[in-house]
Scaffold this motif. Structure first.
Motif, mmCIF file in Angstrom:
data_model
loop_
_atom_site.group_PDB
_atom_site.id
_atom_site.type_symbol
_atom_site.label_atom_id
_atom_site.label_comp_id
_atom_site.label_asym_id
_atom_site.label_seq_id
_atom_site.Cartn_x
_atom_site.Cartn_y
_atom_site.Cartn_z
ATOM 1 N N ILE A 30 31.867 -32.578 -13.647
ATOM 2 C CA ILE A 30 32.653 -32.357 -12.262
ATOM 3 C C ILE A 30 33.429 -31.185 -12.225
ATOM 4 O O ILE A 30 33.555 -30.395 -11.257
ATOM 5 C CB ILE A 30 33.220 -33.694 -11.786
ATOM 6 N N ASP A 31 34.263 -31.132 -13.315
ATOM 7 C CA ASP A 31 35.157 -30.033 -13.270
ATOM 8 C C ASP A 31 34.591 -28.887 -13.505
ATOM 9 O O ASP A 31 35.004 -27.600 -13.211
ATOM 10 C CB ASP A 31 36.331 -30.302 -14.227
ATOM 11 N N GLU A 33 31.853 -27.840 -12.634
ATOM 12 C CA GLU A 33 30.847 -27.272 -11.532
ATOM 13 C C GLU A 33 32.102 -26.913 -10.357
ATOM 14 O O GLU A 33 31.838 -25.750 -9.925
ATOM 15 C CB GLU A 33 30.006 -28.360 -10.812
ATOM 16 N N ARG A 34 33.094 -27.733 -10.313
ATOM 17 C CA ARG A 34 34.171 -27.380 -9.441
ATOM 18 C C ARG A 34 34.761 -25.673 -9.587
ATOM 19 O O ARG A 34 34.953 -25.135 -8.830
ATOM 20 C CB ARG A 34 35.258 -28.202 -9.322
ATOM 21 N N TRP A 38 34.101 -22.189 -7.602
ATOM 22 C CA TRP A 38 35.423 -21.620 -7.127
ATOM 23 C C TRP A 38 35.373 -20.322 -7.504
ATOM 24 O O TRP A 38 35.590 -19.224 -6.632
ATOM 25 C CB TRP A 38 36.523 -22.420 -7.546
ATOM 26 N N TRP A 110 44.913 -24.849 -14.245
ATOM 27 C CA TRP A 110 44.095 -26.140 -14.121
ATOM 28 C C TRP A 110 44.839 -26.851 -15.205
ATOM 29 O O TRP A 110 45.173 -26.730 -16.425
ATOM 30 C CB TRP A 110 42.732 -26.007 -15.008
ATOM 31 N N LEU A 139 43.304 -21.894 -7.793
ATOM 32 C CA LEU A 139 42.676 -23.393 -7.917
ATOM 33 C C LEU A 139 43.513 -24.030 -8.835
ATOM 34 O O LEU A 139 44.028 -23.568 -10.062
ATOM 35 C CB LEU A 139 41.202 -23.169 -8.396
ATOM 36 N N SER A 180 40.189 -29.715 -1.142
ATOM 37 C CA SER A 180 40.751 -30.457 -2.099
ATOM 38 C C SER A 180 39.783 -31.514 -2.471
ATOM 39 O O SER A 180 38.896 -31.772 -1.914
ATOM 40 C CB SER A 180 41.933 -31.068 -1.473
ATOM 41 N N GLU A 181 39.976 -31.993 -3.767
ATOM 42 C CA GLU A 181 39.039 -32.954 -4.140
ATOM 43 C C GLU A 181 40.037 -33.974 -4.943
ATOM 44 O O GLU A 181 41.122 -33.697 -5.443
ATOM 45 C CB GLU A 181 37.915 -32.510 -4.827
ATOM 46 N N SER A 193 42.549 -31.746 -7.245
ATOM 47 C CA SER A 193 42.422 -30.309 -7.076
ATOM 48 C C SER A 193 42.503 -29.712 -5.894
ATOM 49 O O SER A 193 41.913 -30.419 -4.970
ATOM 50 C CB SER A 193 41.263 -29.726 -8.158
ATOM 51 N N SER A 195 41.903 -25.775 -3.959
ATOM 52 C CA SER A 195 41.499 -24.505 -3.802
ATOM 53 C C SER A 195 42.307 -24.041 -2.539
ATOM 54 O O SER A 195 42.280 -24.396 -1.525
ATOM 55 C CB SER A 195 39.997 -24.194 -3.630
#
Length: 202
Positions: A30-31, A33-34, A38, A110, A139, A180-181, A193, A195
């Motif tokens: 997931i990260d 891909e995120r 971005w 991050w 991000l 955000s997520e 997170s 953006s």
């Protein structure tokens, strides 16, 4: 956040950190891909601020981005430079990058600002905004929770932030939040997170 203490605490556990969290394959899909999505929208140089062992910097470089990794911890930079020799790394802090203001297209932070408390974080975000060109992208990855609440992180004291609280800080620093997520996974602290885009430089 005492930079010297953070550096010393991470230096003391650098080998352990690299072993358990130093490979891109150890990161959540997931990260990956995120961060990948971005970065697709960035025009220009990218800074991986607090790059640790350098895996996210290399992840972006391997996708064609002009990216540099910086970190306070010399052991992380030595490891990253050896493992990913095609990627530039150096010892530096976000508040002292030596990078010309307004010259970056993106900054990845991050989990690198988690040790800053409520008094320090606004200045760090404002400093990140000054490094970005208008429309530059930021991000942030962080632990989701009560704003500014400290906790005993595995390495040294860290702080939770809610998406709402972090959004307010970003807007105060001259950013506009894009999205955000957040998620909760078994055995882990809640993740979030955000953006954001740099919208002013004054």
């Amino acid at each position: 956040m005492n930079g010297r203490h953070v550096r010393e605490d991470y230096s003391a556990r650098a080998a352990e950190y690299v072993e358990f969290l130093g490979d891109i394959e150890q990161m959540d899909e997931i990260d990956r891909e995120r961060i990948g999505i971005w970065a697709e929208g960035i025009d220009g140089r990218v800074l991986d601020a607090g790059c640790g062992p350098g895996h996210w910097t290399a992840f972006l470089a391997d996708r064609g981005h002009d990216v540099e990794g910086i970190d306070l911890v010399p052991e992380f930079i030595a490891h990253a430079s050896t493992r990913y020799p095609h990627v530039p790394y150096r010892v530096a802090a976000l508040e002292r990058t030596g990078i010309e203001g307004g010259s970056l297209g993106g900054i990845l932070a991050w989990y690198s600002l988690i040790h800053a408390d409520a008094e320090e974080l606004p200045a760090l975000l404002a400093g990140a905004r000054l490094l970005l060109r208008p429309g530059g992208r930021l991000l942030l990855g962080f632990f989701d929770g009560v704003d500014g609440e400290p906790f005993a992180h595995a390495v040294t004291t860290a702080h939770y932030w809610s998406i709402e609280g972090m959004t307010a800080l970003l807007e105060g620093a001259g950013f506009s939040v894009v999205d955000s997520e957040a998620r909760v996974q078994d055995g882990r602290r809640p993740h979030a997170s955000i953006s954001a885009i740099a919208v002013r430089s004054d």
